[in-house]
Design a protein around this motif. Structure first.
Motif, PDB file in Angstrom:
ATOM      1  N   LEU A   1     159.196  83.243  88.877  1.00 29.49           N
ATOM      2  CA  LEU A   1     158.741  82.088  88.142  1.00 29.49           C
ATOM      3  C   LEU A   1     158.042  82.466  86.885  1.00 29.49           C
ATOM      4  O   LEU A   1     158.299  81.679  86.044  1.00 29.49           O
TER       5      LEU A   1
ATOM      6  N   ARG B   1     160.761  82.638  84.206  1.00 29.68           N
ATOM      7  CA  ARG B   1     161.422  81.297  83.876  1.00 29.68           C
ATOM      8  C   ARG B   1     160.849  81.070  82.550  1.00 29.68           C
ATOM      9  O   ARG B   1     159.628  80.800  82.288  1.00 29.68           O
TER      10      ARG B   1
ATOM     11  N   ARG C   1     158.154  66.360  74.999  1.00 30.95           N
ATOM     12  CA  ARG C   1     157.988  66.274  76.596  1.00 30.95           C
ATOM     13  C   ARG C   1     158.904  67.345  77.446  1.00 30.95           C
ATOM     14  O   ARG C   1     158.491  67.556  78.406  1.00 30.95           O
ATOM     15  N   LYS C   2     159.716  67.955  76.588  1.00 27.41           N
ATOM     16  CA  LYS C   2     160.525  69.035  77.340  1.00 27.41           C
ATOM     17  C   LYS C   2     159.914  70.505  77.160  1.00 27.41           C
ATOM     18  O   LYS C   2     160.623  71.329  77.529  1.00 27.41           O
TER      19      LYS C   2
ATOM     20  N   GLY D   1     157.874  72.110  78.748  1.00 21.17           N
ATOM     21  CA  GLY D   1     157.407  72.993  79.810  1.00 21.17           C
ATOM     22  C   GLY D   1     155.958  73.491  79.867  1.00 21.17           C
ATOM     23  O   GLY D   1     155.173  72.969  78.930  1.00 21.17           O
ATOM     24  N   SER D   2     155.651  74.037  80.842  1.00 15.97           N
ATOM     25  CA  SER D   2     154.149  74.260  81.132  1.00 15.97           C
ATOM     26  C   SER D   2     153.492  75.646  80.479  1.00 15.97           C
ATOM     27  O   SER D   2     152.277  75.617  80.509  1.00 15.97           O
TER      28      SER D   2
ATOM     29  N   PRO E   1     161.430  77.618  93.416  1.00  5.65           N
ATOM     30  CA  PRO E   1     160.609  78.967  92.532  1.00  5.65           C
ATOM     31  C   PRO E   1     159.306  78.595  92.402  1.00  5.65           C
ATOM     32  O   PRO E   1     158.535  79.504  91.996  1.00  5.65           O
TER      33      PRO E   1
ATOM     34  N   ALA F   1     149.742  72.910  87.152  1.00  6.48           N
ATOM     35  CA  ALA F   1     150.636  73.163  85.546  1.00  6.48           C
ATOM     36  C   ALA F   1     151.894  73.058  86.024  1.00  6.48           C
ATOM     37  O   ALA F   1     152.820  72.701  84.894  1.00  6.48           O
ATOM     38  N   ASN F   2     152.497  73.412  86.670  1.00  9.13           N
ATOM     39  CA  ASN F   2     154.140  73.808  87.103  1.00  9.13           C
ATOM     40  C   ASN F   2     154.724  72.456  87.539  1.00  9.13           C
ATOM     41  O   ASN F   2     155.486  72.253  87.456  1.00  9.13           O
TER      42      ASN F   2
ATOM     43  N   VAL G   1     154.833  69.668  85.842  1.00  5.06           N
ATOM     44  CA  VAL G   1     155.708  69.231  84.557  1.00  5.06           C
ATOM     45  C   VAL G   1     157.058  69.826  84.817  1.00  5.06           C
ATOM     46  O   VAL G   1     158.168  69.147  84.378  1.00  5.06           O
ATOM     47  N   ASP G   2     157.209  71.315  84.914  1.00  3.40           N
ATOM     48  CA  ASP G   2     158.271  72.112  84.791  1.00  3.40           C
ATOM     49  C   ASP G   2     159.193  71.423  86.231  1.00  3.40           C
ATOM     50  O   ASP G   2     160.595  71.276  85.964  1.00  3.40           O
TER      51      ASP G   2
ATOM     52  N   LEU H   1     160.769  68.282  84.802  1.00  3.36           N
ATOM     53  CA  LEU H   1     161.747  68.573  83.740  1.00  3.36           C
ATOM     54  C   LEU H   1     163.183  68.944  84.491  1.00  3.36           C
ATOM     55  O   LEU H   1     164.063  68.712  84.286  1.00  3.36           O
TER      56      LEU H   1
END
Lengths: 425, 87
Positions: free
Chosen positions: A67, A70, A132-133, A135-136, B16, B42-43, B45-46, B49
């Protein structure tokens, strides 16, 4: 009462060796980690050689979860995590998954930039109306304290978790800040260290300043030449170094292996006054930094056996050696051994101080002076200050007791640490 | 795409990020991303996406706020696909 502070673990990710064993072998043998960098050539850099640690995917997978990997694109954080976790393991300290953190352990882990490649990615997306893309993980990979935050979580640290930043003194400064915290009894163990990103976006600014060499693109290993008559600028590098600092009480109580003792040090600035500027050191401040470090360590100037210099391979090397000569009041005959790790790994910028401190500590612990490669043609100005036998092209097995390490950085900032060999008390 | 198929795809997407693999094995419409799958908030939003990419849809802020469990997420994806006539 002030606590004595010792080093009980080390981890390193250097251009000429990843892991303490590989790195120790490399510095003993004078192995260069400087290579031609095709990316720098493609981007038409003047300097097309660099020092970059080599990491396999397999190795990375041992430190970052699937994770975490990524969308991960922060070389500095990666180097710092590997060095930091290695140091922790080397110190034989546990990583607990208990709910309660280790209140007595913290970290001060510095960097100059964080995730500069990730930052570039994010900027392109934002400008392309794709915020917005993102990611975190853009924030944690690009915030200055990203590396201390990652390490704090990996190790469950419950004491101070911070990142310091002071250009090329960062690594040496982090160790001194961690030292102070333990000395004053505010923590028992601190992971001290620093890291620096790799690549064109961090090195470009230096290339533009013309402070990097452009004369050795065809012979990378000869490119980084501290103290050489043909020094023509530094070679950019990257990596990370980490040291576990611990109160002597804590180290003895748990029967830890002790690499060396930190006797003291000093951090100061030349205020960009006198001969100092944003990019040049105020010589008086440098001398004062070294002398104050000795005073704080309660060590006489004539007790210093070896110097690990900042010595970047620019025209300023002779000035630095002169500052050491004045600060330690040494004639050429009595000058300490002096060397610069940058000959093998280049200038690792914010990581330089920590990686070089590890090399310094290894010299004390194992009794050797690593070879000064690429200065067989010693700068004549330096030859007037130091007898040639103190700048050795071959490894010298020699017990040393006191080593002084200094780092200097943009902003006219200085840091100096006095390390002592540890011998049962 | 039927519900079963959609659920399988969603399961792959969240895998994941999931810290509770047992809960993942027994995933159902009532499974909560944070409480049951222990996904770091926090994940989320991932996850969204990844859903957008997988199904080639766009999810707005209000819909995002609703996507806290498997059932709601499946409904939103289904509605989007229907609206786009891609079922």
């Amino acid at each position: 009462m002030a606590k004595r502070v010792v080093i009980t673990g080390m981890g390193v990710v250097a251009p000429n060796g990843v892991g303490l064993t590989a790195f120790t072998n490399a510095i003993k043998q004078g192995i260069s980690g400087i290579k031609h960098d095709p990316e720098l050539e493609r981007l038409q850099f003047s300097c097309q050689i660099a020092g970059k640690p080599e990491l396999s995917d397999e190795l990375i997978a041992k430190y970052l979860t699937d994770l975490e990997r990524r969308n991960f694109n922060s070389s500095g954080i990666l180097y710092g995590i590997i060095a930091g976790m290695d140091a922790w393991q080397d110190a034989n300290l546990p990583i607990s998954n208990a709910d309660e953190p280790d209140w007595d352990s913290g970290t001060i882990f510095g960097t100059g930039t964080s995730g500069i490649e990730k930052f570039r990615e994010a900027i392109y997306k934002v400008d392309d109306l794709q915020v917005r893309k993102l990611g975190s993980t853009v924030v944690v990979q690009t915030m200055a304290s990203g590396i201390s935050a990652y390490l704090g979580g990996k190790l469950g640290l419950g004491n101070q978790v911070s990142s310091n930043s002071s250009a090329c003194t960062t690594g040496t400064e982090s160790i001194l800040m961690a030292y102070e915290r333990i000395k004053t009894g505010q923590a028992s163990r601190m992971l001290a260290g620093s890291t620096s990103d790799s690549g064109p976006y961090i090195w470009g600014g230096f290339d533009a300043m013309k402070v990097c060499t452009f004369k050795h693109n065809q012979e990378p290993e000869k490119g980084s030449r501290p103290m050489s008559a043909n020094a023509s600028g530094f070679v950019p590098g990257s990596g990370a170094g980490a040291l576990v600092l611990e109160s002597l009480d804590s180290a003895l109580a748990r029967g830890a292996k002790i690499y060396a003792e930190i006797l003291g040090g000093n951090i100061n600035s030349g205020g960009q006054r006198g001969s100092g500027s944003m990019t040049a050191p105020n010589a008086i401040a440098v001398q004062r930094c070294i002398q104050t470090a000795l005073h704080n360590a309660d060590i006489r100037p004539d007790a210093v056996d070896a110097i690990n210099g900042h010595l970047t391979a620019t025209s300023k090397d002779a000035l630095e050696v002169q500052n050491w000569a004045i600060a330690l009041n040494r004639t050429p005959e009595h000058f300490p051994y002096i060397n610069s790790l940058k000959a093998m790994i280049g200038h690792c910028l914010s990581a330089a101080g920590s990686i070089e401190c590890i090399a310094s500590v290894l010299q004390l612990q194992q009794g050797f002076i690593f070879p000064s490669i690429n200065c067989e043609d010693l700068n004549p100005e330096i030859a007037e200050l130091v007898n040639k036998n103190k700048v050795t092209n071959q490894i010298m097995y020699q017990n040393i007791n006191i080593l002084a390490k200094a780092s200097f950085g943009f902003g006219d900032v200085n840091a100096c640490i006095i390390f002592k060999k540890y011998e049962n008390g | 795409m039927d519900k079963e198929e959609l659920l399988t795809k969603l399961k792959e997407i969240v895998a994941p990020y999931t810290h509770d693999k047992d809960a993942l094995a027994t995933i159902s419409p009532s499974t909560d991303f944070i409480k049951d799958l222990k996904i770091n908030s926090a994940n989320l939003v991932d996850v969204i996406l990844d859903v957008e990419e997988e199904f080639d849809i766009e999810i707005d802020n209000l819909e995002m706020a609703r996507m806290l469990n498997v059932g709601e997420t499946v409904t939103i994806i289904e509605d989007k696909l229907k609206a786009l006539d891609r079922k």
